[in-house]
Design an enzyme around this catalytic site. Structure first.
Site, PDB file in Angstrom:
ATOM      1  N   HIS A 123       0.837  -1.200   0.000  1.00  0.00           N
ATOM      2  CA  HIS A 123       0.000   0.000   0.000  1.00  0.00           C
ATOM      3  C   HIS A 123       0.871   1.248   0.000  1.00  0.00           C
ATOM      4  O   HIS A 123       2.082   1.182   0.212  1.00  0.00           O
ATOM      5  CB  HIS A 123      -0.937   0.012   1.204  1.00  0.00           C
ATOM      6  CG  HIS A 123      -2.107  -0.916   1.069  1.00  0.00           C
ATOM      7  ND1 HIS A 123      -2.048  -2.245   1.445  1.00  0.00           N
ATOM      8  CD2 HIS A 123      -3.364  -0.718   0.578  1.00  0.00           C
ATOM      9  CE1 HIS A 123      -3.219  -2.811   1.201  1.00  0.00           C
ATOM     10  NE2 HIS A 123      -4.031  -1.915   0.676  1.00  0.00           N
ATOM     11  N   LYS A 131      -0.596   4.865   4.511  1.00  0.00           N
ATOM     12  CA  LYS A 131      -1.445   3.895   5.217  1.00  0.00           C
ATOM     13  C   LYS A 131      -0.833   3.566   6.568  1.00  0.00           C
ATOM     14  O   LYS A 131       0.346   3.220   6.663  1.00  0.00           O
ATOM     15  CB  LYS A 131      -1.621   2.627   4.387  1.00  0.00           C
ATOM     16  CG  LYS A 131      -2.612   1.628   4.994  1.00  0.00           C
ATOM     17  CD  LYS A 131      -2.895   0.490   4.035  1.00  0.00           C
ATOM     18  CE  LYS A 131      -3.828  -0.538   4.630  1.00  0.00           C
ATOM     19  NZ  LYS A 131      -5.156   0.022   4.983  1.00  0.00           N
TER      20      LYS A 131
END
Length: 250
Positions: free
Chosen positions: A142, A146
């Site tokens: 990600h 995040k």
């Protein structure tokens, strides 16, 4: 016309959801909720769900786990269905979600993408066919903003695979201080954070002289937004209960 309120309305996902709803004729955003309100569209944005001036038909939540208690309280008091798409919940919070579903319709999944949910089903099928002779590793990637790791989706995939083994597999998140051969009952889960990666997940089945990898890559946040809006429309006419993507796809 289904009236939808968005929590986390001023965040990236909230804005994508609002833009997507604007293109549809069967629903509208009646309000947004965000701790840092910004008036960027033609609907009002308030700081707390209890500040809403009108009761929505359904709430889509893409905010933060800390908002859960107040959201569930509001939805139970007002009998409002809720689509929960936030990740990073504790086991206790997940229990609260399941308990709330006894009173109101709740759509809860760790990933709103249709493709990811297909990947979950394919991983289960692969585990059934390959059995315990294959080692299983899950790798998720990600963007660098995040905060939670591993991703809720990685846990969802692990749970799907582990259901084939009656929950007997254990999850291993960190191997740097382990000095032993890999155990058969492990499912390894690794996290990568970098750049602007929207979301990539690999489920790896490693056997003797062969490796099978099932992969999904999200190219934009719109895939999650579309799933959440479809879930909201589905949920608006459902009785109390806990729903997930498999219910929507039937």
């Amino acid at each position: 016309m289904i009236n939808i309120a968005i929590t986390g309305a001023c965040g990236k996902m909230g804005r994508v959801i609002a833009a997507l709803i604007k293109e549809r004729a069967n629903c509208r955003v009646c309000a947004g909720i965000d701790i840092r309100p910004v008036q960027y569209d033609d609907f009002p944005v308030v700081t707390k769900v209890f500040d809403l001036s009108e009761k929505p038909d359904v709430i889509i939540d893409f905010s933060h786990p800390s908002a859960l208690e107040e959201l569930l309280t509001y939805c139970k008091m007002k009998n409002v269905p809720i689509v929960i798409a936030t990740t990073g919940y504790s086991d206790e919070q997940i229990s609260e979600i399941k308990l709330a579903a006894q009173q109101i319709p709740v759509f809860f999944t760790f990933n709103m993408s249709l493709g990811i949910n297909l990947l979950s089903e394919l991983a289960k099928r692969a585990a059934e066919v390959l059995g315990p002779q294959f080692d299983i590793e899950i790798v998720e990637k990600h963007h660098n903003l995040k905060k939670d790791a591993p991703s809720g989706t990685a846990i969802m995939l692990a749970e799907a695979v582990n259901s084939v083994f009656k929950g007997e597999k254990k999850y291993v998140y960190d191997r740097h201080n382990v000095r032993k051969a890999r155990d058969r009952e492990e499912i390894g889960i690794s996290s990568i954070r970098g750049g602007t990666i929207v979301g990539e997940h690999d489920v790896i089945f490693a056997g003797h002289d062969e490796v099978i990898t099932l992969s999904h890559s999200a190219q934009s946040k719109e895939v999650f937004a579309a799933g959440s809006v479809n879930a909201a429309l589905f949920l608006s006419n459902m009785p109390a209960g806990l729903y997930e993507m498999s219910d929507l796809l039937r």
